[in-house]
Design an enzyme around this catalytic site. Structure first.
Site, short mmCIF file in Angstrom:
data_model
loop_
_atom_site.label_atom_id
_atom_site.label_comp_id
_atom_site.label_asym_id
_atom_site.label_seq_id
_atom_site.Cartn_x
_atom_site.Cartn_y
_atom_site.Cartn_z
N SER A 38 -7.90 1.03 5.16
CA SER A 38 -7.06 1.77 4.24
C SER A 38 -6.30 0.88 3.26
O SER A 38 -5.64 1.40 2.35
CB SER A 38 -6.05 2.62 5.03
OG SER A 38 -5.16 1.80 5.77
N SER B 270 -8.07 -1.59 9.11
CA SER B 270 -7.63 -1.36 7.74
C SER B 270 -7.25 -2.60 6.95
O SER B 270 -7.10 -2.53 5.73
CB SER B 270 -6.45 -0.37 7.72
OG SER B 270 -6.89 0.91 8.10
N LYS C 158 0.83 -1.19 0.00
CA LYS C 158 0.00 0.00 0.00
C LYS C 158 0.88 1.25 0.00
O LYS C 158 2.03 1.22 0.46
CB LYS C 158 -0.98 -0.03 1.17
CG LYS C 158 -0.34 -0.16 2.53
CD LYS C 158 -1.34 -0.62 3.59
CE LYS C 158 -2.38 0.42 3.92
NZ LYS C 158 -3.22 0.02 5.07
#
Length: 471
Positions: A164, A188, A89
């Site tokens: 996220s 997340s 990420k």
């Protein structure tokens, strides 16, 4: 956008199948990387924000050479992820790749070194193809920012894949990569895994060596919230990655999950209670409850005792958690004029934390420490706690931002009312898919374990797997 173009497919080979094929010489790492890069180039989900094709292909050539130079009967000793494509990420530093943190307010520069978790995955032989979409600074449960197009859910591109780690989850669900490492500070890993129909493991605090350098408490004395963990299409693949992240070449979690059918006799408590219930309406959709009922039935069939859990959350939690959650933004060194380039939610969070006195933050930290101890005590009466993974279907892309900062955060708490409490407690948790609704959107459940129970949770997720495709 054609929703069928990127629909998840059950025909994608698992990471373990790909590893076995690599070791048998039936496929090459170069072929896998080329195929993945082609898929990424054609993708319309916004899962990736950048790719590193040259570096990835160079690593793939090296992996193939290493496999070829190893006798077939010795290839089990090769690094566990050697030649497998993955991604990180866009909050994680990967050598040679730009880290934007999903924000216009900080410089976008190429990292000179891998972060600890990226280094661990590289040491295990995985090949990073690029960076995946995140919310600004990872502060939200969806993956939209002002830097790149939003990540979209492969099951319905009009909806969010969560966050996220939403870009990574979308990429895995769409078959762009077989597995990936996420980070989880309030849900997340689990939120996007649940929204995309995947298995996502949030390890307990300190379980992953790469996370230990951050310590067990944060700068204000609150429990350290964020940990790194695997996201995959199956519990077996999640176990494969979890072992690799810990540097365990004997692969104990993988071996145990392969024997998941042997696990019986656990006491599992079920709860719908949330520490946010005094602040926001916590209401579970019929589909979320149906997924929970399906899990209860399946776990009962597997030989476990499932019963209602008597748990009373601390009403001080919402304010204390929000104070601690937003405090990290005040530690970012913004340059002149940079704060004007923040998104609305980050700007609101920054304003909130700057208004909080040191005494208020200290009280919040103390409250969360007390909450964590109380959760460990109350949940400790059970081998695992079972909850819905999310309260309702994934919202539409743009729905959070359109609500304004206050409404945005409120909607996040309503959608994921039982995730952040596990981060505060420091315990491990896994989400597993159970069913789909009439529109094909996945619904799953969360299992929270005792400290050190990551492998047991993955075994439970594997026991739930036979009901994934049923409604």
């Amino acid at each position: 956008m054609n929703a069928d173009t990127h629909a998840p497919s059950a025909t994608h080979p698992t990471a373990l199948e790909l590893r076995d094929a690599l070791r048998r010489g039936e496929v090459s790492a170069v072929e896998l990387v080329h195929d993945a890069l082609d898929r990424i180039a054609a993708d319309e989900l916004g899962a990736f924000v950048s790719a590193q094709p040259e570096a990835a292909l160079a690593e793939a050539h090296d992996a193939d050479a290493r496999i070829a130079a190893t006798p077939r009967d010795e290839r089990e000793s090769l690094p566990p992820l050697l030649g497998l494509p993955t991604a990180h990420k866009d909050l994680v530093d990967v050598r040679g790749a730009v880290t934007s943190h999903g924000s216009r307010a900080v410089p976008h520069v190429a990292a000179l070194h891998d972060s600890p978790v990226a280094a661990a995955v590289r040491a295990a032989g995985a090949i990073s193809l690029g960076k995946t979409q995140v919310p600004e600074f990872g502060i939200a449960g969806y993956s939209e920012n002002l830097v790149a197009p939003p990540a979209r859910n492969p099951h319905d591109p009009s909806r969010t894949p969560g966050g996220s780690s939403g870009g990574s989850a979308a990429a895995i669900a769409a078959g762009l990569i077989p597995l990936g490492v996420g980070s989880d500070g309030g849900g997340s890993i689990r939120i996007p895994s649940a929204a995309c129909g995947l298995v996502g493991l949030k390890p307990g605090r300190g379980a992953v060596p790469a996370d230990r350098g951050s310590g067990l408490v944060d700068e204000i004395g609150a429990p350290r919230l964020t940990v790194s963990g695997p996201i995959a299409r199956t519990a077996v693949d999640a176990a494969l990655l979890f072992d690799a992240m810990r540097g365990l070449t004997a692969e104990p979690s993988l071996a145990a999950v392969r024997r998941a059918h042997e696990l019986r006799g656990l006491r599992i408590g079920v709860t719908l209670r949330s520490p946010f219930e005094g602040e926001v309406p916590v209401s579970y959709s019929p589909d979320a409850l149906a997924a929970l009922d399906a899990a209860v039935a399946r776990l009962g069939e597997a030989g476990h005792r499932v019963e209602e859990a008597d748990w009373i959350p601390d009403p001080r939690y919402p304010g204390a958690f929000t104070d601690v959650w937003t405090a990290g933004l005040a530690r970012i060194d913004f340059g002149p004029g940079a704060e004007e380039r923040l998104g609305e939610l980050a700007a609101a969070f920054l304003a909130r934390t700057r208004q909080a006195s040191p005494e208020r933050l200290a009280r919040a930290a103390r409250t969360l420490r007390e909450f964590a101890a109380d959760c460990v005590r109350q949940w400790g009466a059970y081998d695992a706690i079972l909850t819905p993974a999310l309260a309702f279907a994934a919202p539409r892309v743009g729905a959070f931002i359109a609500a304004g900062p206050e409404g945005d955060y409120r909607l996040q708490c309503e959608w994921a009312p039982q995730t952040s409490m596990v981060n505060v407690a420091g315990l491990p948790a896994v989400v597993a898919p159970m069913r789909r609704d009439a529109a094909g959107l996945p619904f799953g459940v969360q299992l929270i374990g005792r400290m050190g129970a990551e492998t047991q949770l993955l075994r439970l997720a594997e026991q739930l797997a036979p009901s994934v495709s049923s409604r």
